[in-house]
Write a protein that holds these residues in place. Sequence first.
Motif, PDB file in Angstrom:
ATOM      1  N   GLY A 138      99.708  30.371  81.774  1.00 58.68           N
ATOM      2  CA  GLY A 138      98.687  31.348  82.106  1.00 58.68           C
ATOM      3  C   GLY A 138      97.609  31.401  81.047  1.00 58.68           C
ATOM      4  O   GLY A 138      97.634  30.656  80.046  1.00 58.68           O
TER       5      GLY A 138
ATOM      6  N   VAL B  76      99.522  30.658  86.569  1.00 63.73           N
ATOM      7  CA  VAL B  76      99.282  29.480  85.734  1.00 63.73           C
ATOM      8  C   VAL B  76      97.945  28.852  86.106  1.00 63.73           C
ATOM      9  O   VAL B  76      97.540  28.851  87.269  1.00 63.73           O
ATOM     10  CB  VAL B  76     100.424  28.447  85.867  1.00 63.73           C
ATOM     11  CG1 VAL B  76     101.737  29.050  85.402  1.00 63.73           C
ATOM     12  CG2 VAL B  76     100.536  27.925  87.291  1.00 63.73           C
TER      13      VAL B  76
ATOM     14  N   ARG C 192      97.461  36.021  93.412  1.00 60.76           N
ATOM     15  CA  ARG C 192      98.914  36.000  93.625  1.00 60.76           C
ATOM     16  C   ARG C 192      99.294  36.752  94.888  1.00 60.76           C
ATOM     17  O   ARG C 192     100.143  36.317  95.655  1.00 60.76           O
ATOM     18  CB  ARG C 192      99.624  36.600  92.413  1.00 60.76           C
ATOM     19  CG  ARG C 192     101.148  36.499  92.501  1.00 60.76           C
ATOM     20  CD  ARG C 192     101.822  36.938  91.226  1.00 60.76           C
ATOM     21  NE  ARG C 192     101.648  38.351  90.959  1.00 60.76           N
ATOM     22  CZ  ARG C 192     100.948  38.855  89.954  1.00 60.76           C
ATOM     23  NH1 ARG C 192     100.333  38.039  89.101  1.00 60.76           N
ATOM     24  NH2 ARG C 192     100.836  40.152  89.768  1.00 60.76           N
TER      25      ARG C 192
ATOM     26  N   SER D 265      95.899  38.653  89.705  1.00 60.74           N
ATOM     27  CA  SER D 265      96.739  39.486  90.583  1.00 60.74           C
ATOM     28  C   SER D 265      96.363  39.317  92.044  1.00 60.74           C
ATOM     29  O   SER D 265      97.225  39.154  92.911  1.00 60.74           O
ATOM     30  CB  SER D 265      96.619  40.962  90.176  1.00 60.74           C
ATOM     31  OG  SER D 265      97.133  41.171  88.882  1.00 60.74           O
TER      32      SER D 265
ATOM     33  N   GLU E 100     103.366  33.015  90.720  1.00 64.05           N
ATOM     34  CA  GLU E 100     103.751  34.347  90.279  1.00 64.05           C
ATOM     35  C   GLU E 100     103.175  34.682  88.899  1.00 64.05           C
ATOM     36  O   GLU E 100     102.822  35.819  88.609  1.00 64.05           O
ATOM     37  CB  GLU E 100     105.269  34.459  90.238  1.00 64.05           C
ATOM     38  CG  GLU E 100     105.780  35.816  89.783  1.00 64.05           C
ATOM     39  CD  GLU E 100     107.294  35.889  89.751  1.00 64.05           C
ATOM     40  OE1 GLU E 100     107.818  36.938  89.347  1.00 64.05           O
ATOM     41  OE2 GLU E 100     107.944  34.889  90.136  1.00 64.05           O
ATOM     42  N   TYR E 101     103.076  33.665  88.024  1.00 63.31           N
ATOM     43  CA  TYR E 101     102.645  33.913  86.651  1.00 63.31           C
ATOM     44  C   TYR E 101     101.175  33.580  86.412  1.00 63.31           C
ATOM     45  O   TYR E 101     100.708  33.612  85.273  1.00 63.31           O
ATOM     46  CB  TYR E 101     103.534  33.124  85.681  1.00 63.31           C
ATOM     47  CG  TYR E 101     104.995  33.480  85.807  1.00 63.31           C
ATOM     48  CD1 TYR E 101     105.466  34.706  85.336  1.00 63.31           C
ATOM     49  CD2 TYR E 101     105.883  32.625  86.440  1.00 63.31           C
ATOM     50  CE1 TYR E 101     106.800  35.059  85.471  1.00 63.31           C
ATOM     51  CE2 TYR E 101     107.231  32.965  86.582  1.00 63.31           C
ATOM     52  CZ  TYR E 101     107.674  34.185  86.097  1.00 63.31           C
ATOM     53  OH  TYR E 101     108.989  34.530  86.237  1.00 63.31           O
TER      54      TYR E 101
END
Length: 618
Positions: free
Chosen positions: A440, A499, A355, A352, A496-497
């Motif tokens: 991810g 990865v 990101r 998080s 965003e995910y």
Amino acid sequence: MSASGPSAAPSPAPSAALEVLSRVFGYDSFRGDQAAIIEQVTGGGDAVVLMPTGGGKSLCYQIPSLLREGTGIVISPLIALMADQVAALEAVGIRAAYLNSTLAAHEAQAVEQQLLSGELDLLYMAPERLVLPRTLDLLGRARLALFAIDEAHCVSQWGHDFRPDYLGLTVLAEQFPTVPRIALTATATEATHRELTERLRLHEARHFVASFDRPNIRYRIEPKNNAREQLLRLITTEHEGESGIVYCLSRRSVEQVAQFLQERGIPALPYHAGLEASVRRDHQERFLRADGLIIVATIAFGMGIDKPDVRFVAHLDLPKSIEGYYQETGRAGRDGLPSTAWMAYGLGDVVSQRRFIDDSEGSEQHKRNARAHLDAMLALCETVTCRRAQLLRYFGEHSAPCENCDTCLSPPETWDATVAAQKLLSAIVRLDRERDQRFGAGQVIDVMLGRESERSRRSRHEELSVWGIGTELSPRQWRSAMRQLLARGIIEAQGEYGVLVLGPHAGPVLHGETTLELAVERTPVKATRPRSRRGPSRAAEGLEIAPRERFEALRAWRTSVARDKQIPPYMVFSDATLVAIAEHQPASIDALSQISGVGAKKLAEYGDAVLQVLEERA
């Protein structure tokens, strides 16, 4: 504490400063180089002071303001706390006031007249008000003792809490060159220290840098496994009935955690920027005035909170920087009594935060700074050596193992994770090269464990050579390993995910050029609700039965007085002072006056009542 320059040796406290310290504040000696700082500013010199929360920074400008002619001007970003700061000074007999937007026009005019008439020892105002032409004109007509710039790290764009309004404070050097200035902060790296000195034009100031160590705080970080239940266990087994602060990353989390605690009978209130200003103000005031209330908050809460009896600070999400973590945890145990800084931290926190940085609108330099801050925070979380020493090293201070943090009290075991890391890196590479896909943490773990899912079947992952190569570890162990590899830059989480891709330090591990030791993750203990131990505060730890009973009686008396006066209990007496009274059991006003923290005004106001409480418990 150390001061820079050839005259850095601690100076004996002048008799006038010691007399004020004893008569007004009730203390018989200065700590560290407080005396030298006070002598520097009282003599008309400038000072830059880096001192931890609870280290006694305020005395360094309060006493010079009392000793010099005129009024001390305190610049602070904390409008919401100015009323309490002024009330605390008035409680010890200091003439203080504030000028801010909460005052009606006639109230502000009255304060201005007090300033011009020389009726104030200290006046608080925010930086945005100070730089107004009207305010500068007012100050130009007043007799000024000094300028104290509190939370001075706010002027630094390298720091964690930059406030553009602070940049205007260069006007002080220009318009008031003969008025001494003292800049104070509880959190500054060497870079922040240099920048605030430059921006505030304090080139001729003496610099005083105290140890950042807070030995009364026990630092603990544990793997996140149902963080709310872990928090519940911390409160009910270690801090029941005590005040604490819980930090969460989002407003939604704040609301949910506060409700979770309330439903379990624990008094808790939320605090975040999305609440109405009146609600935030009410919750803050209730926290300051109550014993045993917990505030659940975003980082919008806390700077300048002068509540000495906060017994724990908990983080349910990873802070963005060590500076922020240090300042937030520093709100625990300002009275010097045992306190806890606890954090639950997991792989999702890392993803998080990465990101947030990648998606931010700042410049590339800003993002690089943010990543550097986060990397240092991750290194603190994942260290297998003394956590306190790692924290202090960040601020340029070296320390032996403290024997009081979690890694000292229960050193983590390590294991040779070289092969496991190579398997993980290979899985990431194969997914990227052979399927042109990035995933991810969850899907990578599924591939390594050979666990079928709709995504695996759709992408034909079972055909990969890395399918099922990691069954020797459990999903929890793989997540622990990933978290540690992220912290070391061996893997990275992008987009965003979140990865996973190879990090800058992956090569030597993947090619077998180095061995890799990782910590064995401790199994989290399931939170259970024990029978309440409500009663003796942790502040009374170490007291025998009789002194502890006296302490609790004094604490109950203090709560009653504070309620009647509508002031926070610590403004009557701090826990540390009550502990000393309970231990020494003074039997006369003269004996009570010798207790640390009992100044002349409080002795006159509360002395007889305290002696009566002690007599009843004799």
